[in-house]
Design a protein around this motif. Structure first.
Motif, PDB file in Angstrom:
ATOM      1  N   ARG A 116       1.140  -1.135   0.242  1.00 52.92           N
ATOM      2  CA  ARG A 116       0.023  -0.349  -0.070  1.00 52.92           C
ATOM      3  C   ARG A 116       0.639   1.026  -0.038  1.00 52.92           C
ATOM      4  NH1 ARG A 116      -4.458   0.856   4.382  1.00 52.92           N
ATOM      5  NH2 ARG A 116      -4.924   2.562   3.179  1.00 52.92           N
ATOM      6  N   LEU A 117       2.101   0.926   0.815  1.00 55.49           N
ATOM      7  CA  LEU A 117       2.822   1.592   1.006  1.00 55.49           C
ATOM      8  C   LEU A 117       3.414   2.406  -0.613  1.00 55.49           C
ATOM      9  CD1 LEU A 117       4.649   1.811   4.630  1.00 55.49           C
ATOM     10  CD2 LEU A 117       3.298   3.564   3.544  1.00 55.49           C
ATOM     11  N   ARG A 118       3.436   1.471  -0.753  1.00 60.25           N
ATOM     12  CA  ARG A 118       4.735   1.497  -2.617  1.00 60.25           C
ATOM     13  C   ARG A 118       3.511   2.768  -3.331  1.00 60.25           C
ATOM     14  NH1 ARG A 118       8.144  -1.712  -4.618  1.00 60.25           N
ATOM     15  NH2 ARG A 118       7.859  -3.910  -3.430  1.00 60.25           N
ATOM     16  N   GLY A 119       2.203   1.589  -3.251  1.00 65.76           N
ATOM     17  CA  GLY A 119       1.084   2.761  -4.586  1.00 65.76           C
ATOM     18  C   GLY A 119       0.436   3.671  -4.268  1.00 65.76           C
ATOM     19  N   PHE A 120       1.282   4.678  -2.802  1.00 68.27           N
ATOM     20  CA  PHE A 120       1.355   5.462  -2.186  1.00 68.27           C
ATOM     21  C   PHE A 120       2.240   6.569  -3.118  1.00 68.27           C
ATOM     22  CE2 PHE A 120      -2.249   4.449   0.296  1.00 68.27           C
ATOM     23  CZ  PHE A 120      -3.144   4.690  -0.123  1.00 68.27           C
ATOM     24  N   GLY A 121       3.509   5.855  -3.451  1.00 63.74           N
ATOM     25  CA  GLY A 121       4.674   6.176  -3.931  1.00 63.74           C
ATOM     26  C   GLY A 121       5.772   7.149  -2.853  1.00 63.74           C
ATOM     27  N   LEU A 122       5.785   6.274  -1.898  1.00 63.94           N
ATOM     28  CA  LEU A 122       6.427   6.333  -0.558  1.00 63.94           C
ATOM     29  C   LEU A 122       8.287   5.957  -1.801  1.00 63.94           C
ATOM     30  CD1 LEU A 122       4.069   7.026   0.612  1.00 63.94           C
ATOM     31  CD2 LEU A 122       6.073   5.725   2.376  1.00 63.94           C
ATOM     32  N   ASN A 123       9.514   6.536  -1.391  1.00 66.88           N
ATOM     33  CA  ASN A 123      10.477   6.169  -1.593  1.00 66.88           C
ATOM     34  C   ASN A 123      11.029   5.180  -1.186  1.00 66.88           C
ATOM     35  OD1 ASN A 123      13.522   6.445  -2.485  1.00 66.88           O
ATOM     36  ND2 ASN A 123      13.726   7.064  -0.432  1.00 66.88           N
ATOM     37  N   PHE A 124      11.612   4.125  -2.051  1.00 67.86           N
ATOM     38  CA  PHE A 124      11.558   2.597  -1.229  1.00 67.86           C
ATOM     39  C   PHE A 124      13.373   2.248  -1.532  1.00 67.86           C
ATOM     40  CE2 PHE A 124       7.677  -0.005  -1.388  1.00 67.86           C
ATOM     41  CZ  PHE A 124       7.263   0.442  -0.302  1.00 67.86           C
ATOM     42  N   ASN A 125      13.558   3.378  -2.375  1.00 69.57           N
ATOM     43  CA  ASN A 125      15.747   3.057  -2.380  1.00 69.57           C
ATOM     44  C   ASN A 125      16.027   4.076  -1.552  1.00 69.57           C
ATOM     45  OD1 ASN A 125      15.242   1.697  -4.696  1.00 69.57           O
ATOM     46  ND2 ASN A 125      14.557   3.402  -5.378  1.00 69.57           N
ATOM     47  N   ALA A 126      17.245   4.079  -1.440  1.00 67.23           N
ATOM     48  CA  ALA A 126      18.577   4.590  -0.632  1.00 67.23           C
ATOM     49  C   ALA A 126      19.059   5.447  -0.943  1.00 67.23           C
ATOM     50  CB  ALA A 126      19.935   3.673   0.560  1.00 67.23           C
ATOM     51  N   GLU A 127      19.494   6.807  -0.774  1.00 63.59           N
ATOM     52  CA  GLU A 127      19.793   8.243  -0.938  1.00 63.59           C
ATOM     53  C   GLU A 127      21.051   7.772  -1.077  1.00 63.59           C
ATOM     54  OE1 GLU A 127      20.326  13.186  -0.780  1.00 63.59           O
ATOM     55  OE2 GLU A 127      18.986  11.910   0.670  1.00 63.59           O
ATOM     56  N   LYS A 128      22.141   8.119  -2.534  1.00 57.95           N
ATOM     57  CA  LYS A 128      22.919   7.907  -2.288  1.00 57.95           C
ATOM     58  C   LYS A 128      24.186   9.397  -2.558  1.00 57.95           C
ATOM     59  CE  LYS A 128      23.148   5.165  -6.882  1.00 57.95           C
ATOM     60  NZ  LYS A 128      24.175   4.604  -8.185  1.00 57.95           N
ATOM     61  N   LYS A 129      24.614   9.328  -1.596  1.00 56.11           N
ATOM     62  CA  LYS A 129      25.368  10.313  -0.265  1.00 56.11           C
ATOM     63  C   LYS A 129      26.755  10.473  -0.864  1.00 56.11           C
ATOM     64  CE  LYS A 129      23.332   8.845   4.033  1.00 56.11           C
ATOM     65  NZ  LYS A 129      23.146   8.594   5.107  1.00 56.11           N
ATOM     66  N   ALA A 130      26.696  11.834  -0.884  1.00 60.78           N
ATOM     67  CA  ALA A 130      27.813  12.294  -2.081  1.00 60.78           C
ATOM     68  C   ALA A 130      29.227  12.777  -0.453  1.00 60.78           C
ATOM     69  CB  ALA A 130      28.091  13.969  -2.009  1.00 60.78           C
ATOM     70  N   GLY A 131      29.544  11.407  -0.544  1.00 57.84           N
ATOM     71  CA  GLY A 131      31.302  11.442   0.931  1.00 57.84           C
ATOM     72  C   GLY A 131      31.832  12.489   0.456  1.00 57.84           C
ATOM     73  N   ASP A 132      32.257  12.464   1.682  1.00 56.52           N
ATOM     74  CA  ASP A 132      33.380  13.937   1.808  1.00 56.52           C
ATOM     75  C   ASP A 132      34.738  13.121   2.264  1.00 56.52           C
ATOM     76  OD1 ASP A 132      34.532  17.225   1.341  1.00 56.52           O
ATOM     77  OD2 ASP A 132      35.548  15.796   3.134  1.00 56.52           O
ATOM     78  N   GLU A 133      35.778  13.486   1.647  1.00 60.11           N
ATOM     79  CA  GLU A 133      37.354  12.676   2.184  1.00 60.11           C
ATOM     80  C   GLU A 133      37.387  13.209   3.897  1.00 60.11           C
ATOM     81  OE1 GLU A 133      40.829  16.350   1.008  1.00 60.11           O
ATOM     82  OE2 GLU A 133      40.029  14.669  -0.071  1.00 60.11           O
ATOM     83  N   LEU A 134      36.800  14.455   4.703  1.00 58.77           N
ATOM     84  CA  LEU A 134      37.286  14.921   5.823  1.00 58.77           C
ATOM     85  C   LEU A 134      35.783  13.288   6.838  1.00 58.77           C
ATOM     86  CD1 LEU A 134      37.902  18.882   5.639  1.00 58.77           C
ATOM     87  CD2 LEU A 134      39.260  16.947   6.244  1.00 58.77           C
TER      88      LEU A 134
END
Length: 398
Positions: A250-268
């Motif tokens: 049902r949550l999928r049908g309502f369009g919730l985000n099911f995927n992880a966001e790719k984070k832009a890492g930093d060397e620090l």
């Protein structure tokens, strides 16, 4: 969670700065082990100066007609037979439609650390359940402005604000959604680790028990910690339940985000472990934690040999400072931490601009930005002392 948690009702007594009239009894095993009975005189202490707990019984003052406490076998709210689950042997109500459970699951789903649906506190949730028949988190996405305005507490603007907040929640990151599902033994820390490992809810749902155990703290390589294995079993059991599968679809049908966001890492920050101590002036701990994680770092609760930096407010005392000194962990002050954030943000913005220029030449488009990096820094801080309590005890009748 449906947990039926026993509580001792006490004669009021002042202890460690406040009046106490209730104390936790944890579970049926705890009551039986300490043989706590109605009418007993008991010793309590405030664990960490916060939560009152019964420590032992004064048997010399036990009434002669005292009888052992019999734990209830049915839910006090809906009457369903209770079941015993998990290593902690907690009695739980298995009825997913039990009213307090329904309300608690929705409040948890909407909470700040989960889907962050503003304006959806306990009183509003109770109204939605009692007046509109809302039965699950998925039902929230069926609410309309017109429906809400039929309730006493809603006017035009407040109804629209709640509908808008519910709509915005659809874009929350995967870790928040996993946490919001209310899987037993899975808090925000393990929800984020699961999201990082599997990258999508579908992948997590299809993962084997061994694959779930491969996540840090979930079983594999976690010696002497039975609770880790329980976490993995809890995750697998949750997704094997048809009712939970139905909720997710049902949550999928309502369009919730099911995927992880790719984070832009930093060397620090990437792969570094940060621990905070004291009170930061520029932001609260929750915002500091979010910023660190948005740049690819991790936040720990205590200083260990794995800790890369201890962020301090400048105080030289405290258990974390002492531990950092003994381990040789680098201690940075707030100004240096803010400089690291500014430098990381500048590098990522530069990389994003360069990528955008490259993509423009090929007709493609790309945006890279750390989650939460556009937030304004504000003073909103509350902190807890690093050191524990003195364990003061007091005896009284109840």
């Amino acid at each position: 969670t449906g947990a039926v948690t026993p509580v001792a009702e006490l004669e009021s007594v002042f202890i460690s700065g406040s009046t106490v009239s209730r104390a936790t009894l944890h579970n049926a095993s705890y009551i039986a082990e300490k043989d706590i009975r109605p009418g007993d005189t008991v010793v309590i202490e405030k664990a960490g100066e916060i939560i009152p707990a019964v420590i032992r019984v004064n048997l010399d003052k036990r009434p002669p007609d005292s009888l052992p406490f019999v734990f209830p076998q049915t839910c006090p709210e809906c009457g369903s037979p209770l079941k015993v689950y998990g290593q902690k042997m907690m009695h739980r109500c298995p009825n997913m439609a039990c009213p307090p459970q329904v309300k608690a699951r929705i409040v948890h789903f909407a909470s700040r650390d989960c889907m962050d649906i503003k304006g959806l506190g306990e009183s509003i949730v109770a109204m939605l359940v009692d007046k509109l028949g809302v039965k699950s988190p998925a039902d929230l996405y069926t609410l309309t402005k017109e429906t809400l305005m039929g309730l006493d507490k809603f006017k035009d603007k407040s109804a629209q604000n709640l509908v808008d907040s519910i709509e915005r929640s659809k874009t929350r990151d995967l870790g928040r959604l996993i946490y919001g599902l209310g899987i037993l033994e899975i808090g925000d820390k393990y929800a984020k680790l699961l999201a990082e490992k599997f990258q999508s809810l579908d992948a997590l749902m299809g993962a084997s028990l061994d694959e779930i155990k491969s996540v840090e703290g979930m079983g594999a390589g976690t010696q002497g910690n039975q609770q880790a294995g329980v976490r993995a079993l809890s995750v697998r059991a949750f997704f094997d339940d048809p009712h939970n599968r139905q909720l997710i679809e049902r949550l999928r049908g309502f369009g919730l985000n099911f995927n992880a966001e790719k984070k832009a890492g930093d060397e620090l920050f990437a792969s570094k472990v940060f621990v905070l101590t004291g009170t930061l002036k520029s932001m609260g701990r929750a915002q500091a934690k979010e910023l660190i994680e948005s740049f690819g770092g991790k936040v720990g609760s205590s200083v260990t040999k794995e800790t890369s930096y201890l962020i301090s407010d400048g105080e030289i005392s405290g258990s974390k400072i002492q531990k950092a000194a003994s381990l040789g962990t680098k201690v940075i002050l707030e100004d240096e931490f803010l400089s690291m954030i500014a430098a990381a943000k500048a590098r990522l913005e530069k990389n994003a601009a360069e990528n955008s220029e490259k993509d423009s030449s090929t007709g493609a488009s790309s945006t890279v930005a750390p989650q939460g990096s556009d937030q304004k820094v504000r003073a909103d801080v509350s902190s807890k002392p690093d050191d524990g309590a003195d364990g003061r005890q007091q005896t009284f009748d109840f």
